[in-house]
Design an enzyme around this catalytic site. Structure first.
Site, mmCIF file in Angstrom:
data_model
loop_
_atom_site.group_PDB
_atom_site.id
_atom_site.type_symbol
_atom_site.label_atom_id
_atom_site.label_comp_id
_atom_site.label_asym_id
_atom_site.label_seq_id
_atom_site.Cartn_x
_atom_site.Cartn_y
_atom_site.Cartn_z
ATOM 1 N N GLY A 290 0.793 -1.222 0.000
ATOM 2 C CA GLY A 290 0.000 0.000 0.000
ATOM 3 C C GLY A 290 0.819 1.261 0.000
ATOM 4 O O GLY A 290 0.281 2.365 -0.144
ATOM 5 N N GLY A 291 2.141 1.147 0.139
ATOM 6 C CA GLY A 291 3.009 2.321 0.150
ATOM 7 C C GLY A 291 3.274 2.855 -1.238
ATOM 8 O O GLY A 291 2.838 2.290 -2.241
ATOM 9 N N GLU A 316 -4.646 -0.813 6.918
ATOM 10 C CA GLU A 316 -5.926 -1.255 6.354
ATOM 11 C C GLU A 316 -6.413 -0.340 5.237
ATOM 12 O O GLU A 316 -6.835 -0.804 4.177
ATOM 13 C CB GLU A 316 -6.976 -1.320 7.468
ATOM 14 C CG GLU A 316 -8.351 -1.746 6.981
ATOM 15 C CD GLU A 316 -9.427 -1.583 8.052
ATOM 16 O OE1 GLU A 316 -10.467 -2.237 7.930
ATOM 17 O OE2 GLU A 316 -9.209 -0.796 8.989
ATOM 18 N N SER A 407 16.085 -1.373 -0.726
ATOM 19 C CA SER A 407 16.918 -0.681 0.258
ATOM 20 C C SER A 407 16.977 0.813 -0.063
ATOM 21 O O SER A 407 16.119 1.340 -0.780
ATOM 22 C CB SER A 407 18.315 -1.306 0.297
ATOM 23 O OG SER A 407 19.058 -0.800 1.388
ATOM 24 N N LYS A 410 20.618 5.661 1.999
ATOM 25 C CA LYS A 410 20.975 6.002 3.380
ATOM 26 C C LYS A 410 21.640 4.841 4.103
ATOM 27 O O LYS A 410 22.125 4.999 5.237
ATOM 28 C CB LYS A 410 19.735 6.486 4.130
ATOM 29 C CG LYS A 410 19.184 7.798 3.587
ATOM 30 C CD LYS A 410 17.881 8.191 4.234
ATOM 31 C CE LYS A 410 17.382 9.523 3.682
ATOM 32 N NZ LYS A 410 17.084 9.478 2.240
ATOM 33 N N SER A 451 6.864 10.436 -2.950
ATOM 34 C CA SER A 451 6.634 9.275 -2.107
ATOM 35 C C SER A 451 6.147 9.700 -0.726
ATOM 36 O O SER A 451 6.244 10.866 -0.346
ATOM 37 C CB SER A 451 7.919 8.453 -1.964
ATOM 38 O OG SER A 451 8.888 9.193 -1.234
ATOM 39 N N ARG A 539 18.368 18.233 10.973
ATOM 40 C CA ARG A 539 17.597 17.476 11.947
ATOM 41 C C ARG A 539 18.418 16.296 12.468
ATOM 42 O O ARG A 539 19.450 15.934 11.879
ATOM 43 C CB ARG A 539 16.304 16.970 11.297
ATOM 44 C CG ARG A 539 15.395 18.081 10.807
ATOM 45 C CD ARG A 539 14.223 17.525 10.023
ATOM 46 N NE ARG A 539 14.643 16.846 8.803
ATOM 47 C CZ ARG A 539 13.831 16.217 7.964
ATOM 48 N NH1 ARG A 539 12.541 16.181 8.218
ATOM 49 N NH2 ARG A 539 14.298 15.633 6.880
ATOM 50 N N GLU A 542 20.471 13.612 10.174
ATOM 51 C CA GLU A 542 20.452 14.097 8.795
ATOM 52 C C GLU A 542 21.848 14.512 8.346
ATOM 53 O O GLU A 542 22.554 15.234 9.049
ATOM 54 C CB GLU A 542 19.490 15.281 8.685
ATOM 55 C CG GLU A 542 19.216 15.713 7.260
ATOM 56 C CD GLU A 542 18.096 16.738 7.194
ATOM 57 O OE1 GLU A 542 17.244 16.597 6.315
ATOM 58 O OE2 GLU A 542 18.080 17.663 8.023
#
Length: 612
Positions: A290-291, A316, A407, A410, A451, A539, A542
């Site tokens: 679902g991503g 869901e 993967s 990062k 994304s 952040r 990062e």
């Protein structure tokens, strides 16, 4: 079936045309004079065979399934085929049945099919021309004039659509192919090359231009955008090549130029035959279906007709959304929508035992760097490492042929928990690789435009609120590619992999995030004076830039120009047993302890932003 008077009229027209043309052929044979006996009787008597034969062939060739208003080349081909067969059947039947004595003149048999094709095809095209003229007369004259850039097939299709558009009126076409200059496309003049755009804009005062070059290289399209901007034109475009190929949209769906159009790259050339041979007829499972990456994987896998597609997802609503999409777009594809957690070994083994997939794409992951850096460190390890371990072990147990692990860049010299957990998951897959059995492949790539968790949607929201657009550092850079391109290369790597490789995608050149923000502000119709950029500082976890290859890794070329293989340090079964004991601990360790342990398991993991 309900009576269709339009079909009846079309059929009656063709039968009348058939009879009249047959008689006309006799008339031409006798210099437009009435045939003398016995040929006048032969002409009328032979109609008893000619008309029924043609009627049967017209119906069998499907001449009445199409609509005259949209008559085109396929309709003419069907007419030619039907008449050609009739031209063979009729003389044969006349000879065998001896319906006419003496026989029909040979010149009539030659002239009749030629004239009939002309009458039937001409009447259809004339009707279409009349209808289009009638429809165009209903379109308001005050349509917005527009230039079209491009004169290839997509541009021609677009112009054909715009001819009937109530909004746009094409007043000129531009293309760098000099052989097309001075010609017309559906009534629109090809005015010259793209370099003439500014000149004609000043001359005609046009305000809009549509770039219709989805097949062109990205640099060509980007150059076209710059020319339009320099000329002071509002730029629109047709959908991307990826969108057109996937069937999500059609060329007539015009939209404004988006960031993807400026940052995207040239279309990926896939080994379509190889992918079709690999995927067609097999059961494929996608975790994280679902991503953003997982759902696009499912869409592109559907193109290659797998026997069954198992969509494995914890969320869901995300699973429901893709289920609804596939029910509409791929009604013939057998799809299983399975809810579950990749860390749940019982559920994972149940799925693999029930559906026996040959191929598994493992895309489920926690990937948001700041969220995983504090408070959720152990959860990141559990989801990204334990989830991969469970999925990979189940793949071995149930005889999966290939396991493709999605993967990230990062994972190279990771500076954050997300990257370190993904690198550790890569190492798990490598440690599980054996000479026989399941083949494990890893694919690394950078950020994908649009994304989940991407900076682009965040920037759009900030611009919609009136700013400011927040960027962590003026010099921070990232690699970007479109979701379709990333997924295409994941598929290509999956096809090519033999087991144990880490594939690295060609991400092009890194992009400064500040430049990205400026471009998005401009595309939204604002200036930096109206929407300012605010720098907030790096952040937790990062880095200023991302790497695609660690220093101790060697890369090897592959047959595909956008894929290389990284040979990383590999671990063995003993290392994996020690890791399993750490992962199976029963307590919930604190963030600091987990990060310290990660530095042990992933030696290249170096924490940043003042952490020790």
């Amino acid at each position: 079936m309900n009576f269709n008077w339009r079909v009846f009229l079309a059929f009656a027209h063709d039968l009348v045309a058939c009879a009249l043309v047959w008689l006309l052929s006799f008339g031409l044979r006798f210099n437009l004079e009435l045939p003398e006996p016995p040929f006048d009787e032969i002409a009328l008597k032979s109609l008893l065979l000619v008309v029924p034969v043609h009627a049967a062939l017209f119906i069998s060739f499907g001449l009445y399934r199409s609509i005259w208003r949209f008559a085109s080349l396929p309709d003419i081909k069907r007419i030619v085929a039907a008449v050609a067969i009739a031209a063979i059947v009729i003389p044969t039947a006349l000879l065998m049945l001896q319906i006419t004595v003496p026989s029909v003149p040979r010149s009539v048999l030659i002239m009749n099919p030629v004239l009939l094709i002309m009458v039937m095809g001409g009447s259809r095209l004339a009707y279409r021309a009349w209808k289009e003229h009638s429809l165009n007369s209903l379109i308001p004259e005050k349509r917005e004039p527009v230039f079209v850039l491009g004169a290839e097939e997509s541009a021609v299709n677009l112009i054909r659509e715009l001819v009937r558009s109530p909004q746009w009126k094409v007043v000129g076409v531009f293309d760098n192919d000099s052989t097309k200059h001075g010609r017309q496309l559906h009534g629109a003049n090809v005015l010259g090359g793209l370099d003439k755009l500014s000149q004609w804009k000043q001359k005609l005062g046009i305000q809009h231009a549509i770039i219709a070059m989805p097949e062109a290289t990205h640099s060509t399209r980007r150059h076209a955008v710059e020319l339009c901007r320099n000329a002071g034109l509002d730029v629109l475009t047709v959908p991307s090549f990826d969108d057109l190929m996937s069937g999500r949209v059609t060329v007539s769906q015009i939209r404004h130029v988006e960031l993807d159009d400026l940052l995207g790259r040239d279309p990926v050339v896939l080994d379509t035959a190889g992918l079709n041979s690999w995927i067609s007829g097999r059961v494929v499972l996608v975790s994280g279906a679902g991503g953003s990456i997982g759902s696009e994987l499912c869409r592109q896998l559907a193109r290659f007709a797998p026997r069954q597609l198992v969509l494995f997802e914890l969320n869901e609503f995300a699973l429901y959304a893709i289920e609804q999409e596939f029910a509409e777009r791929f009604p013939g594809l057998k799809v299983v929508c399975a809810i579950g957690d990749v860390k749940d070994a019982a559920r994972v083994n149940q799925l693999l035992a029930s559906y026996r997939p040959s191929i598994v794409f493992h895309a489920a992951a926690y990937k948001h760097v700041p969220l995983m850096e504090n408070e959720n460190v152990w959860q990141a390890v559990l989801n990204n490492v334990v989830g991969t371990r469970v999925m990979a072990q189940a793949a071995i147990t149930h005889g999966v042929e290939k396991f493709v692990f999605v993967s990230t860049d990062k994972a190279v010299n990771p500076a954050n928990v997300m990257g370190a957990s993904k690198r550790l998951a890569e190492m798990v897959c490598q440690a599980l690789q054996r000479p026989e059995g399941t083949r494990f492949l890893m694919v690394r790539f950078g950020n994908v435009l649009g994304s989940t968790g991407s900076v682009i949607p965040k920037f759009r929201e900030q611009i919609a609120r009136g700013g400011p657009v927040t960027v962590t550092h003026p010099e921070i850079t990232r690699y970007f590619m479109s979701i379709p391109e990333a997924v295409q290369l994941v598929l290509q790597a999956g096809l090519m992999g033999r087991g144990g490789e880490i594939f690295v995608l060609d991400m092009g050149e890194p992009v400064r995030i500040a430049d990205l923000a400026r471009e998005l502000i401009r595309l939204s119709g604002f200036s930096e004076n109206e929407i300012r950029i605010a720098y907030t500082g790096l952040r937790p976890g990062e880095k200023l830039y991302e790497e695609l290859l660690a220093a101790d890794e060697n890369t090897l070329p592959t047959p595909h120009p956008k894929l290389r293989i990284a040979r990383a340090r590999q671990e063995n079964g003993e290392w994996l047993a020690h890791l399993d004991r750490w992962l199976d601990r029963g307590d919930l360790p604190g963030d600091g302890a987990v990060k310290a342990d990660l530095a042990h398991w992933v030696p290249e993991y170096k924490r940043v932003n003042g952490e020790s």
